[in-house]
Design an enzyme around this catalytic site. Structure first.
Site, PDB file in Angstrom:
ATOM      1  N   ASP A  97       1.003  -1.327  -0.200  1.00  0.00           N
ATOM      2  CA  ASP A  97       0.138   0.322   0.322  1.00  0.00           C
ATOM      3  C   ASP A  97       0.926   1.182   0.287  1.00  0.00           C
ATOM      4  O   ASP A  97       0.548   2.219  -0.194  1.00  0.00           O
ATOM      5  CB  ASP A  97      -1.342  -0.011   1.442  1.00  0.00           C
ATOM      6  CG  ASP A  97       0.118  -0.272   2.504  1.00  0.00           C
ATOM      7  OD1 ASP A  97       1.215  -0.092   3.057  1.00  0.00           O
ATOM      8  OD2 ASP A  97      -0.966   0.002   3.081  1.00  0.00           O
TER       9      ASP A  97
ATOM     10  N   ASP B 177      -0.685  -6.139   0.214  1.00  0.00           N
ATOM     11  CA  ASP B 177      -0.684  -5.488   1.695  1.00  0.00           C
ATOM     12  C   ASP B 177      -2.114  -5.579   1.390  1.00  0.00           C
ATOM     13  O   ASP B 177      -3.481  -5.413   0.419  1.00  0.00           O
ATOM     14  CB  ASP B 177      -0.620  -3.653   1.510  1.00  0.00           C
ATOM     15  CG  ASP B 177       0.940  -4.279   2.366  1.00  0.00           C
ATOM     16  OD1 ASP B 177       1.045  -4.863   3.105  1.00  0.00           O
ATOM     17  OD2 ASP B 177       1.796  -2.771   1.761  1.00  0.00           O
TER      18      ASP B 177
ATOM     19  N   LYS C 205      -1.123  -8.999   3.509  1.00  0.00           N
ATOM     20  CA  LYS C 205      -0.448  -8.838   4.645  1.00  0.00           C
ATOM     21  C   LYS C 205      -0.740  -7.876   5.309  1.00  0.00           C
ATOM     22  O   LYS C 205      -1.979  -6.680   5.030  1.00  0.00           O
ATOM     23  CB  LYS C 205       1.635  -7.974   4.182  1.00  0.00           C
ATOM     24  CG  LYS C 205       1.730  -7.828   5.517  1.00  0.00           C
ATOM     25  CD  LYS C 205       3.584  -6.740   4.634  1.00  0.00           C
ATOM     26  CE  LYS C 205       3.235  -5.632   4.441  1.00  0.00           C
ATOM     27  NZ  LYS C 205       3.196  -4.566   5.173  1.00  0.00           N
TER      28      LYS C 205
ATOM     29  N   GLU D 195      -0.709  -5.540   9.134  1.00  0.00           N
ATOM     30  CA  GLU D 195      -0.123  -4.849  10.655  1.00  0.00           C
ATOM     31  C   GLU D 195      -0.640  -4.578  11.634  1.00  0.00           C
ATOM     32  O   GLU D 195      -1.625  -4.577  12.180  1.00  0.00           O
ATOM     33  CB  GLU D 195       0.093  -2.854   9.913  1.00  0.00           C
ATOM     34  CG  GLU D 195       0.494  -3.059   8.440  1.00  0.00           C
ATOM     35  CD  GLU D 195       1.000  -1.102   7.994  1.00  0.00           C
ATOM     36  OE1 GLU D 195       1.235  -0.710   7.540  1.00  0.00           O
ATOM     37  OE2 GLU D 195       0.816  -0.496   9.092  1.00  0.00           O
TER      38      GLU D 195
ATOM     39  N   GLU E  19       9.922  -3.690  10.951  1.00  0.00           N
ATOM     40  CA  GLU E  19      10.137  -2.491  10.418  1.00  0.00           C
ATOM     41  C   GLU E  19      10.929  -1.220  11.234  1.00  0.00           C
ATOM     42  O   GLU E  19       9.515  -0.941  11.885  1.00  0.00           O
ATOM     43  CB  GLU E  19       9.138  -1.534   9.266  1.00  0.00           C
ATOM     44  CG  GLU E  19       9.288  -0.381   9.168  1.00  0.00           C
ATOM     45  CD  GLU E  19       8.243   0.191   7.830  1.00  0.00           C
ATOM     46  OE1 GLU E  19       8.715   1.136   7.244  1.00  0.00           O
ATOM     47  OE2 GLU E  19       7.317  -0.813   7.121  1.00  0.00           O
TER      48      GLU E  19
END
Length: 298
Positions: free
Chosen positions: A72, A115, A144, A146, A213
Protein backbone atom coordinates in the site's frame (compact mmCIF):
# COMPACT_ATOMS: atom_id res chain seq x y z
CA UNK A 1 5.80 -5.82 -52.14
CA UNK A 2 3.36 -7.01 -49.48
CA UNK A 3 -0.29 -6.09 -49.67
CA UNK A 4 -2.05 -4.13 -46.90
CA UNK A 5 -3.83 -7.32 -45.91
CA UNK A 6 -0.75 -9.55 -45.70
CA UNK A 7 0.21 -11.01 -42.34
CA UNK A 8 3.15 -9.43 -40.47
CA UNK A 9 6.44 -11.28 -40.83
CA UNK A 10 7.29 -10.98 -37.12
CA UNK A 11 4.34 -12.21 -35.09
CA UNK A 12 6.21 -11.64 -31.81
CA UNK A 13 6.64 -7.91 -32.35
CA UNK A 14 4.87 -5.55 -29.99
CA UNK A 15 4.40 -1.81 -30.42
CA UNK A 16 4.84 -1.39 -26.68
CA UNK A 17 7.97 -3.48 -26.19
CA UNK A 18 8.25 -6.82 -24.47
CA UNK A 19 8.53 -7.94 -20.89
CA UNK A 20 11.83 -9.52 -19.81
CA UNK A 21 12.15 -13.31 -19.64
CA UNK A 22 11.59 -15.20 -16.43
CA UNK A 23 14.52 -16.57 -14.48
CA UNK A 24 15.94 -19.75 -16.02
CA UNK A 25 13.93 -22.80 -14.87
CA UNK A 26 17.12 -24.71 -14.07
CA UNK A 27 18.13 -21.99 -11.63
CA UNK A 28 14.81 -20.86 -10.25
CA UNK A 29 12.14 -23.21 -8.95
CA UNK A 30 8.68 -21.83 -8.18
CA UNK A 31 8.60 -20.04 -4.84
CA UNK A 32 6.26 -21.55 -2.27
CA UNK A 33 5.82 -21.32 1.48
CA UNK A 34 7.71 -24.59 2.07
CA UNK A 35 10.58 -23.28 -0.06
CA UNK A 36 10.67 -19.97 1.84
CA UNK A 37 10.70 -21.86 5.13
CA UNK A 38 13.50 -24.08 3.81
CA UNK A 39 15.53 -21.00 2.89
CA UNK A 40 14.95 -19.66 6.40
CA UNK A 41 16.05 -22.95 7.98
CA UNK A 42 19.22 -23.07 5.83
CA UNK A 43 20.09 -19.45 6.51
CA UNK A 44 19.69 -18.33 2.89
CA UNK A 45 18.51 -14.74 2.81
CA UNK A 46 15.05 -14.06 1.33
CA UNK A 47 14.73 -11.07 -0.99
CA UNK A 48 11.58 -8.98 -1.35
CA UNK A 49 10.83 -5.85 -3.38
CA UNK A 50 7.66 -3.91 -3.90
CA UNK A 51 6.12 -3.68 -7.37
CA UNK A 52 2.88 -2.14 -8.53
CA UNK A 53 2.65 -3.02 -12.24
CA UNK A 54 3.26 -5.86 -14.67
CA UNK A 55 6.59 -4.75 -16.14
CA UNK A 56 8.41 -4.02 -12.89
CA UNK A 57 7.04 -7.24 -11.39
CA UNK A 58 8.39 -9.23 -14.34
CA UNK A 59 11.76 -7.48 -14.05
CA UNK A 60 11.98 -8.25 -10.34
CA UNK A 61 11.18 -11.89 -11.01
CA UNK A 62 13.84 -12.06 -13.73
CA UNK A 63 16.38 -10.50 -11.33
CA UNK A 64 15.81 -13.36 -8.88
CA UNK A 65 13.66 -11.61 -6.27
CA UNK A 66 11.80 -14.31 -4.34
CA UNK A 67 8.90 -12.23 -3.02
CA UNK A 68 7.11 -9.33 -4.70
CA UNK A 69 5.14 -7.13 -2.32
CA UNK A 70 2.21 -5.21 -3.78
CA UNK A 71 2.46 -2.66 -1.00
CA UNK A 72 0.00 0.00 0.00
CA UNK A 73 3.12 2.17 -0.24
CA UNK A 74 1.74 2.74 -3.75
CA UNK A 75 -0.35 5.42 -2.10
CA UNK A 76 2.82 7.45 -1.53
CA UNK A 77 5.04 6.55 -4.50
CA UNK A 78 2.33 6.24 -7.17
CA UNK A 79 -0.54 8.39 -5.91
CA UNK A 80 1.37 11.15 -4.12
CA UNK A 81 -0.30 10.70 -0.74
CA UNK A 82 1.42 11.69 2.50
CA UNK A 83 0.83 8.21 3.98
CA UNK A 84 -0.59 4.82 3.06
CA UNK A 85 -3.92 5.74 4.64
CA UNK A 86 -6.49 6.34 1.93
CA UNK A 87 -5.49 3.51 -0.39
CA UNK A 88 -8.63 1.50 -1.13
CA UNK A 89 -9.15 -2.23 -1.39
CA UNK A 90 -10.21 -1.83 -5.01
CA UNK A 91 -6.95 -0.02 -5.79
CA UNK A 92 -5.01 -2.83 -4.13
CA UNK A 93 -6.99 -5.36 -6.15
CA UNK A 94 -6.16 -3.53 -9.38
CA UNK A 95 -2.40 -3.34 -8.70
CA UNK A 96 -2.28 -6.93 -7.42
CA UNK A 97 -3.89 -8.11 -10.66
CA UNK A 98 -1.37 -6.10 -12.69
CA UNK A 99 1.59 -7.60 -10.82
CA UNK A 100 0.19 -11.12 -11.01
CA UNK A 101 -0.37 -10.84 -14.75
CA UNK A 102 3.17 -9.56 -15.25
CA UNK A 103 4.67 -12.51 -13.37
CA UNK A 104 2.48 -15.02 -15.21
CA UNK A 105 3.18 -13.47 -18.61
CA UNK A 106 6.89 -14.24 -18.31
CA UNK A 107 6.25 -17.61 -16.62
CA UNK A 108 7.75 -16.17 -13.49
CA UNK A 109 8.17 -17.91 -10.17
CA UNK A 110 7.99 -15.13 -7.55
CA UNK A 111 5.72 -15.30 -4.50
CA UNK A 112 3.23 -12.40 -4.61
CA UNK A 113 2.25 -10.75 -1.32
CA UNK A 114 -0.48 -8.08 -1.24
CA UNK A 115 -1.19 -5.56 1.50
CA UNK A 116 -4.61 -5.41 3.10
CA UNK A 117 -5.13 -1.63 3.13
CA UNK A 118 -6.22 0.47 6.09
CA UNK A 119 -9.87 -0.08 6.93
CA UNK A 120 -10.19 -3.39 5.08
CA UNK A 121 -9.57 -5.70 8.07
CA UNK A 122 -9.93 -3.71 11.29
CA UNK A 123 -13.68 -4.18 11.70
CA UNK A 124 -13.76 -7.97 12.10
CA UNK A 125 -12.15 -11.23 11.09
CA UNK A 126 -14.98 -11.74 8.64
CA UNK A 127 -14.20 -8.39 6.99
CA UNK A 128 -10.53 -9.40 6.79
CA UNK A 129 -11.52 -12.68 5.12
CA UNK A 130 -13.69 -10.93 2.54
CA UNK A 131 -10.89 -8.46 1.77
CA UNK A 132 -8.28 -11.21 1.57
CA UNK A 133 -10.46 -13.15 -0.88
CA UNK A 134 -10.54 -10.09 -3.17
CA UNK A 135 -6.73 -9.92 -3.27
CA UNK A 136 -6.26 -13.67 -3.59
CA UNK A 137 -8.68 -13.78 -6.51
CA UNK A 138 -6.66 -10.96 -8.09
CA UNK A 139 -3.56 -13.18 -7.98
CA UNK A 140 -1.93 -12.76 -4.57
CA UNK A 141 -0.38 -15.82 -2.95
CA UNK A 142 -0.36 -14.23 0.50
CA UNK A 143 -1.84 -11.17 2.23
CA UNK A 144 -0.12 -8.84 4.67
CA UNK A 145 -1.63 -6.96 7.59
CA UNK A 146 -0.13 -4.64 10.17
CA UNK A 147 0.03 -4.67 13.95
CA UNK A 148 -0.04 -7.08 16.87
CA UNK A 149 -2.38 -7.80 19.74
CA UNK A 150 -5.90 -7.87 18.31
CA UNK A 151 -4.61 -8.92 14.89
CA UNK A 152 -3.53 -12.30 16.27
CA UNK A 153 -7.02 -13.78 16.11
CA UNK A 154 -7.52 -12.32 12.64
CA UNK A 155 -4.34 -14.06 11.49
CA UNK A 156 -5.57 -17.31 13.02
CA UNK A 157 -8.97 -16.90 11.35
CA UNK A 158 -7.36 -16.39 7.93
CA UNK A 159 -4.71 -19.10 8.12
CA UNK A 160 -7.23 -21.68 9.35
CA UNK A 161 -9.12 -20.97 6.14
CA UNK A 162 -6.13 -21.53 3.91
CA UNK A 163 -5.02 -17.93 3.39
CA UNK A 164 -1.27 -17.42 3.98
CA UNK A 165 -0.51 -14.35 6.07
CA UNK A 166 2.50 -12.07 6.41
CA UNK A 167 2.41 -10.03 9.62
CA UNK A 168 4.05 -6.63 10.16
CA UNK A 169 5.41 -5.22 13.42
CA UNK A 170 7.55 -2.28 14.48
CA UNK A 171 6.79 0.87 12.55
CA UNK A 172 3.37 0.22 11.01
CA UNK A 173 2.71 2.97 8.43
CA UNK A 174 -1.08 2.59 8.54
CA UNK A 175 -1.04 3.69 12.19
CA UNK A 176 1.84 6.16 11.97
CA UNK A 177 -0.29 8.93 13.49
CA UNK A 178 -0.92 6.83 16.60
CA UNK A 179 2.81 6.09 16.85
CA UNK A 180 3.72 9.77 16.76
CA UNK A 181 5.53 9.68 13.44
CA UNK A 182 8.08 7.55 11.65
CA UNK A 183 10.05 6.44 14.71
CA UNK A 184 12.03 3.38 15.74
CA UNK A 185 9.82 0.91 17.62
CA UNK A 186 10.79 -1.63 20.28
CA UNK A 187 13.38 0.39 22.17
CA UNK A 188 13.58 -0.14 25.91
CA UNK A 189 12.79 -3.31 27.85
CA UNK A 190 9.03 -2.73 28.03
CA UNK A 191 8.56 -1.99 24.34
CA UNK A 192 10.89 -4.80 23.34
CA UNK A 193 9.04 -7.33 25.50
CA UNK A 194 5.69 -6.26 24.05
CA UNK A 195 6.96 -6.58 20.49
CA UNK A 196 8.50 -9.97 21.26
CA UNK A 197 5.23 -11.25 22.75
CA UNK A 198 3.24 -9.97 19.77
CA UNK A 199 5.63 -11.57 17.30
CA UNK A 200 5.43 -14.95 19.03
CA UNK A 201 1.64 -14.76 19.18
CA UNK A 202 1.40 -13.95 15.46
CA UNK A 203 3.72 -16.83 14.58
CA UNK A 204 1.73 -19.20 16.80
CA UNK A 205 -1.45 -18.03 15.04
CA UNK A 206 0.00 -19.11 11.70
CA UNK A 207 1.85 -16.12 10.23
CA UNK A 208 4.77 -17.49 8.21
CA UNK A 209 6.40 -14.20 7.24
CA UNK A 210 6.88 -11.22 9.56
CA UNK A 211 8.01 -7.81 8.35
CA UNK A 212 9.99 -5.96 11.03
CA UNK A 213 10.22 -2.26 10.20
CA UNK A 214 12.54 0.14 12.06
CA UNK A 215 13.18 -2.28 14.93
CA UNK A 216 16.53 -2.27 16.81
CA UNK A 217 19.00 -4.71 15.29
CA UNK A 218 19.53 -6.79 18.44
CA UNK A 219 15.79 -7.31 18.90
CA UNK A 220 15.25 -8.17 15.22
CA UNK A 221 18.12 -10.68 15.29
CA UNK A 222 16.80 -12.29 18.47
CA UNK A 223 13.30 -12.64 17.03
CA UNK A 224 14.71 -14.26 13.90
CA UNK A 225 16.26 -16.97 16.04
CA UNK A 226 13.21 -17.33 18.28
CA UNK A 227 10.74 -17.83 15.40
CA UNK A 228 12.00 -20.86 13.44
CA UNK A 229 8.69 -21.29 11.58
CA UNK A 230 8.13 -17.62 10.74
CA UNK A 231 10.73 -15.86 8.57
CA UNK A 232 11.45 -12.26 9.52
CA UNK A 233 11.79 -9.74 6.69
CA UNK A 234 13.61 -6.61 7.75
CA UNK A 235 13.39 -3.02 6.61
CA UNK A 236 15.54 -0.83 8.79
CA UNK A 237 15.94 -3.76 11.20
CA UNK A 238 19.52 -4.75 10.47
CA UNK A 239 21.26 -7.66 8.79
CA UNK A 240 20.17 -10.33 11.27
CA UNK A 241 16.71 -10.93 9.82
CA UNK A 242 15.85 -13.84 7.53
CA UNK A 243 15.34 -11.51 4.59
CA UNK A 244 15.07 -7.91 3.43
CA UNK A 245 12.49 -5.74 1.70
CA UNK A 246 12.73 -2.29 0.13
CA UNK A 247 10.31 -0.08 -1.72
CA UNK A 248 11.20 -0.32 -5.41
CA UNK A 249 11.30 3.43 -6.01
CA UNK A 250 13.56 3.97 -2.99
CA UNK A 251 16.19 1.43 -4.05
CA UNK A 252 16.20 2.95 -7.55
CA UNK A 253 16.90 6.40 -6.10
CA UNK A 254 13.53 7.73 -7.26
CA UNK A 255 12.19 8.92 -3.91
CA UNK A 256 10.58 12.37 -4.25
CA UNK A 257 10.95 13.03 -0.53
CA UNK A 258 13.64 12.37 2.05
CA UNK A 259 15.45 9.07 1.48
CA UNK A 260 15.07 6.83 4.54
CA UNK A 261 18.21 5.83 6.41
CA UNK A 262 17.63 2.15 5.72
CA UNK A 263 17.77 2.56 1.93
CA UNK A 264 20.68 2.11 -0.47
CA UNK A 265 20.45 3.51 -3.99
CA UNK A 266 21.22 0.41 -6.05
CA UNK A 267 21.10 2.35 -9.32
CA UNK A 268 24.49 3.86 -8.50
CA UNK A 269 27.12 2.09 -10.57
CA UNK A 270 24.52 0.19 -12.58
CA UNK A 271 23.58 0.73 -16.20
CA UNK A 272 19.98 -0.40 -15.95
CA UNK A 273 17.07 -1.01 -13.61
CA UNK A 274 17.47 -4.74 -14.17
CA UNK A 275 21.10 -4.43 -13.09
CA UNK A 276 20.09 -2.53 -9.97
CA UNK A 277 17.61 -5.24 -9.01
CA UNK A 278 20.23 -7.94 -9.56
CA UNK A 279 22.70 -5.96 -7.45
CA UNK A 280 20.12 -5.75 -4.66
CA UNK A 281 19.52 -9.50 -4.71
CA UNK A 282 23.25 -10.22 -4.71
CA UNK A 283 23.96 -7.76 -1.88
CA UNK A 284 21.25 -9.25 0.34
CA UNK A 285 22.26 -12.84 -0.43
CA UNK A 286 25.93 -12.14 0.29
CA UNK A 287 25.27 -10.19 3.49
CA UNK A 288 26.52 -6.92 2.01
CA UNK A 289 23.21 -5.15 2.57
CA UNK A 290 22.08 -3.86 4.93
CA UNK A 291 25.08 -2.65 6.90
CA UNK A 292 23.97 -2.24 10.50
CA UNK A 293 26.10 0.85 11.14
CA UNK A 294 24.62 2.63 8.11
CA UNK A 295 21.09 1.33 7.61
CA UNK A 296 19.76 0.32 11.04
CA UNK A 297 19.32 1.38 14.64
CA UNK A 298 20.67 -0.01 17.91
Amino acid sequence: MSSPNSAPTDVTASPYGTLPPAAAPAVRKPISLPRLMDMHARGEKITMLTAYDATFAAMADSAGVECILVGDSLGMVCQGRHSTVGVSLDEMRYHTACVSRGVRRVQGTAWVVADLPFGSYQQSAEQALASAVVLMEAGAHMVKLEGGGWTTETVRFLTQRGIPVCAHLGLTPQTVHALGGYRVQGRGDGAANTLRQEAKALADAGAQLLVLEMVPTALASALTQELPHCATIGIGAGAGTAGQVLVLHDMLGMNIGKMPKFVRNFMQGQGSIAGAMQAYVQAVKQGQFPVDAEHAWS
